[in-house]
Design an enzyme around this catalytic site. Structure first.
Site, PDB file in Angstrom:
ATOM      1  N   GLN A 140      -7.564   4.473   3.755  1.00 32.64           N
ATOM      2  CA  GLN A 140      -6.126   4.406   3.580  1.00 32.64           C
ATOM      3  C   GLN A 140      -5.781   3.696   2.277  1.00 32.64           C
ATOM      4  OE1 GLN A 140      -3.602   3.557   6.953  1.00 32.64           O
ATOM      5  NE2 GLN A 140      -5.356   3.395   8.323  1.00 32.64           N
TER       6      GLN A 140
ATOM      7  N   ASN B 147     -11.067   1.565   7.586  1.00 33.71           N
ATOM      8  CA  ASN B 147     -11.474   1.061   8.897  1.00 33.71           C
ATOM      9  C   ASN B 147     -12.446   2.065   9.468  1.00 33.71           C
ATOM     10  OD1 ASN B 147      -9.759  -1.212   8.956  1.00 33.71           O
ATOM     11  ND2 ASN B 147      -8.047   0.052   9.632  1.00 33.71           N
TER      12      ASN B 147
ATOM     13  N   CYS C 200      -9.286  17.482   9.451  1.00 31.82           N
ATOM     14  CA  CYS C 200     -10.150  18.573   9.009  1.00 31.82           C
ATOM     15  C   CYS C 200      -9.349  19.596   8.178  1.00 31.82           C
ATOM     16  CB  CYS C 200     -10.796  19.261  10.218  1.00 31.82           C
ATOM     17  SG  CYS C 200     -12.274  18.413  10.830  1.00 31.82           S
TER      18      CYS C 200
ATOM     19  N   ALA D 121       0.132  15.608  12.778  1.00 27.29           N
ATOM     20  CA  ALA D 121       1.078  15.167  13.814  1.00 27.29           C
ATOM     21  C   ALA D 121       2.483  15.693  13.579  1.00 27.29           C
ATOM     22  CB  ALA D 121       1.085  13.646  13.894  1.00 27.29           C
TER      23      ALA D 121
ATOM     24  N   HIS E 123     -12.451   8.724   6.569  1.00 32.21           N
ATOM     25  CA  HIS E 123     -11.241   8.588   5.765  1.00 32.21           C
ATOM     26  C   HIS E 123     -10.919   7.123   5.528  1.00 32.21           C
ATOM     27  CE1 HIS E 123      -9.631   7.801   9.783  1.00 32.21           C
ATOM     28  NE2 HIS E 123      -8.547   7.295   9.215  1.00 32.21           N
TER      29      HIS E 123
ATOM     30  N   SER F 192      -8.992   5.362  14.639  1.00 30.14           N
ATOM     31  CA  SER F 192      -8.685   6.232  15.761  1.00 30.14           C
ATOM     32  C   SER F 192      -9.143   7.665  15.520  1.00 30.14           C
ATOM     33  CB  SER F 192      -7.180   6.187  16.067  1.00 30.14           C
ATOM     34  OG  SER F 192      -6.436   6.424  14.900  1.00 30.14           O
TER      35      SER F 192
ATOM     36  N   HIS G 172     -16.284  16.866   9.110  1.00 31.99           N
ATOM     37  CA  HIS G 172     -15.823  15.926  10.124  1.00 31.99           C
ATOM     38  C   HIS G 172     -16.855  14.829  10.410  1.00 31.99           C
ATOM     39  CE1 HIS G 172     -13.276  14.847  13.564  1.00 31.99           C
ATOM     40  NE2 HIS G 172     -14.346  14.841  14.351  1.00 31.99           N
TER      41      HIS G 172
ATOM     42  N   HIS H   4     -13.242  11.298  11.708  1.00 37.72           N
ATOM     43  CA  HIS H   4     -13.329  12.024  10.438  1.00 37.72           C
ATOM     44  C   HIS H   4     -13.281  10.982   9.314  1.00 37.72           C
ATOM     45  CE1 HIS H   4     -12.672  15.928   8.191  1.00 37.72           C
ATOM     46  NE2 HIS H   4     -12.724  14.997   7.253  1.00 37.72           N
TER      47      HIS H   4
ATOM     48  N   CYS I 193      -9.009  17.916  15.167  1.00 35.41           N
ATOM     49  CA  CYS I 193      -8.911  16.777  14.236  1.00 35.41           C
ATOM     50  C   CYS I 193      -7.776  17.003  13.243  1.00 35.41           C
ATOM     51  CB  CYS I 193     -10.230  16.617  13.491  1.00 35.41           C
ATOM     52  SG  CYS I 193     -10.124  15.476  12.095  1.00 35.41           S
TER      53      CYS I 193
HETATM   54  O1  LIG Z   1      -3.460   3.267  10.532  1.00 36.52           O
HETATM   55  P1  LIG Z   1      -4.387   3.380  11.699  1.00 36.52           P
HETATM   56  O2  LIG Z   1      -5.784   3.776  11.304  1.00 36.52           O
HETATM   57  O3  LIG Z   1      -3.837   4.189  12.824  1.00 36.52           O
HETATM   58  O4  LIG Z   1      -4.484   1.883  12.266  1.00 36.52           O
HETATM   59  C1  LIG Z   1      -5.485   0.951  12.022  1.00 36.52           C
HETATM   60  O5  LIG Z   1      -5.415   0.394  10.708  1.00 36.52           O
HETATM   61  C2  LIG Z   1      -4.225  -0.336  10.390  1.00 36.52           C
HETATM   62  C3  LIG Z   1      -4.392  -0.950   9.023  1.00 36.52           C
HETATM   63  O6  LIG Z   1      -5.474  -1.847   8.951  1.00 36.52           O
HETATM   64  C4  LIG Z   1      -3.922  -1.400  11.449  1.00 36.52           C
HETATM   65  O7  LIG Z   1      -2.644  -1.934  11.196  1.00 36.52           O
HETATM   66  C5  LIG Z   1      -3.965  -0.824  12.856  1.00 36.52           C
HETATM   67  O8  LIG Z   1      -3.810  -1.861  13.792  1.00 36.52           O
HETATM   68  C6  LIG Z   1      -5.303  -0.122  13.065  1.00 36.52           C
HETATM   69  O9  LIG Z   1      -5.398   0.433  14.362  1.00 36.52           O
END
Ligand SMILES: O=P(O)(O)O[C@H]1O[C@H](CO)[C@@H](O)[C@H](O)[C@H]1O
Ligand SMILES: O=P(O)(O)O[C@H]1O[C@H](CO)[C@@H](O)[C@H](O)[C@H]1O
Lengths: 383, 383
Positions: free
Chosen positions: B200, B185, B55, B61, B198, B193, B119, B196, B52
């Protein structure tokens, strides 16, 4: 090309049809994808499925049997979102409740329309000539619900409903409704629960949000540009630029609009002023059928899969002011979710829901991809 | 109860925060579902996953190593949608191009923020006390990006970024940005994706669509209602009605808003006027943490699954007029897609995209369901 300058910088683009913005982040496709994978739909379906409630001769959820139809078949949705009759509702009329708990009743009628008798023939599989009956059926349903007071009623004698699909209730809505939304959800990723090619028609007593927003913008443009039409001027500019045109024939263009939100979003726009489907003559319908065949086939070819999308037709409301009807300009929207492959889609989630729609590749890049995948349907090449 | 009358008829509800409508079709849940099934996420994740990128101690990346953080950890998104520096772009200034091909550059800064070092500990797993550090981190990021000219700057001494997460660049944005969107999200169904826990933070030089729409509505309400606040008056009405309140404490309510679009959509709204996170004192943060714990746990209990959603915080812009900042009212939106079970979601597709958002169960029905699934997290009961 202005498009190229923008291939490397984050920017917002303005959508004049909605009066809103989207955020474009072209460099962002480089991020690796470890999230959800879509399951591409099975590529081999039978031509007839005894368990399908849309196939000719089969029985539907509430017991009705489908006729042995040849092309299209229209029936009232067994689970309609709106109905012609329901209990009365009188909203609160005063105080904070009338502001915060505001509701208005909506009545209307919902139909399902199959595109082909064959269980496995999507629009992408059909030739333009086979798509014409679908356009005829859309036109007939629209014409049969038009307000007799609409300026369009004169050009729209209620022709015929597909002779093999009659359902007396189709031609006689109980009252005059305001708006008809014709659309298709294709693919499991777009909430479609039956792969038999079909679309829907929802007709309501209210003018819904999206067409209302567009109508306002279209009327505003006309008022501010000496009677010119927004989409007419836009098509002219795109034809001159040739940066976002995927396909064109005499009647229609297929364009990745400047303001596209979905990765491979396109619009089919009439080149000349058509207010609604009933303004199309036989030739025009052939041209529209060709445009639909072209874009749906290119979509499938792009990632060699059954490309999911939602498609919708925007045209004049069934009932409206002369100015509303005259300002309408027939166009179709295609909103497809796939981004990078048959299994990796774009999610319009957190930021997009809370702040602003966001896209990763530019519409110019999408155009280039879609231009290069014309020709025969990949499934036919493989067969 | 007005809600009950509407349990059986189709209607539109007005959303005063957006100035838009949604279509409610309560009888429609009866239709059978044969479409896409969501895969519920694995319920057993390890506390630490060596693969991950979030973690503690692991490598991301682009090669950076995460510190051995305890609670939260903030870093600049390795695949930011907007950046602080990019090439210049000068939009077209005249003719049809300036109208139809309108773009403006956007710069800004994007962060990722983990909610826990573990995690497998989502917000639903955390106690209010464990959620407070997340709120502290959100508050710190917001405070450190506030315009010094904002009236909020006086109540917001830049406190501290989580001491175990420092990244010097966090506290020093290169320029003053207009707006910060904090969001999460959760779940593969919402484009997440990495499981874990989190969220944004996207910070931009422009004010995005949704907060701009809300700000306009909030200011309009104040002007038309003698300085009263829209969300203040709305919360007062909901507290009196008690039909859509899922949970409340001294500081916040969790409500299924009258105008909810997603089946189990909720808002957390401050009971008193808080313009932004920096207006919260220690007690207030505890109350907000409790509200977040309550709703996320109830979501998971509802279908006994990791309930996917997108969550976002709306608050005052980083930079704005005094009137904009004074009109802001701190609230959180939760947009969860599940409708009937852990595997059957609501699709907002064709009709919703082309015409108008549509929902199947009423917000009052959703409230009743969410009220009845308080108590311990189902996973703990099973353990
Ligand atoms: O930034 P991540 O988690 O890879 O991406 C996710 O959130 C973003 C913000 O809502 C979107 O634009 C992406 O389509 C979604 O897959
Ligand atoms: O009517 P269907 O195909 O069962 O349902 C699909 O399309 C409808 C109209 O866009 C949506 O409301 C549903 O969420 C979707 O699953």
């Amino acid at each position: 090309m202005v498009g190229n300058v923008l291939d490397d910088i984050s920017h917002r683009r303005y959508n004049p049809l909605r009066g809103s913005y989207i955020l474009v982040s072209p460099h962002r496709t480089k991020r690796p994808w470890q999230g959800q994978q879509e399951s591409p739909s099975k590529t081999t379906l039978p031509e007839y499925d005894p368990a399908c409630y849309l196939c000719p001769g089969n029985t539907r959820a509430q017991g009705d049997a489908n006729p042995h139809y040849k092309n299209t078949f229209v029936f009232v949705n067994d689970y309609s979102a709106v109905k012609e009759e329901q209990a009365e509702y009188k909203p609160e009329e005063k105080g904070a409740e009338s502001f915060f708990l505001r509701a208005e009743p909506v009545v209307g009628k919902c139909y399902v329309l199959t595109f082909s008798a064959a269980h496995n023939q999507t629009l992408a599989d059909l030739s333009p000539i086979e798509i014409v009956p679908v356009i005829d059926a859309w036109t007939d349903i629209y014409a049969s619900h038009l307000s007799p007071k609409s300026p369009l009623a004169t050009v729209a004698p209620v022709t015929h409903l597909p002779p093999d699909a009659p359902n007396a209730s189709l031609t006689k809505p109980q009252s005059q409704y305001r708006y008809m939304q014709i659309f298709e959800n294709k693919g499991a990723a777009m909430g479609c629960s039956n792969p038999h090619p079909h679309g829907q028609v929802w007709t309501t007593s209210s003018l819904p949000e999206e067409p209302a927003i567009e109508l306002t913008q279209l009327q505003k443009y006309r008022a501010e540009h000496g009677g010119n039409h927004l989409l007419g001027d836009y098509v002219a500019l795109e034809l001159q630029k040739q940066e976002r045109i995927v396909f064109e024939n005499d009647g229609f263009v297929v364009v990745c609009p400047w303001w596209a939100t979905w990765p491979f979003e396109t619009m089919i726009i009439s080149k000349t002023h058509k207010r609604a489907l009933v303004d199309l003559n036989g030739d025009d319908k052939g041209q529209l059928a060709e445009a639909i065949a072209e874009i749906t086939r290119r979509y499938d070819n792009l990632f060699e899969t059954h490309f999911p999308y939602s498609m919708g037709i925007h045209q004049a409301p069934l009932e409206g002011t002369d100015e509303e009807i005259e300002s309408s300009w027939l166009h179709l929207h295609f909103y497809p979710p796939l981004l990078r492959s048959a299994t990796v889609r774009k999610f319009l989630v957190g930021y997009e829901m809370m702040a602003e729609p966001q896209r990763d590749i530019t519409p110019e890049q999408a155009t280039t991809r879609l231009r290069s995948c014309g020709g025969e349907l990949y499934r036919k090449q493989l067969a």
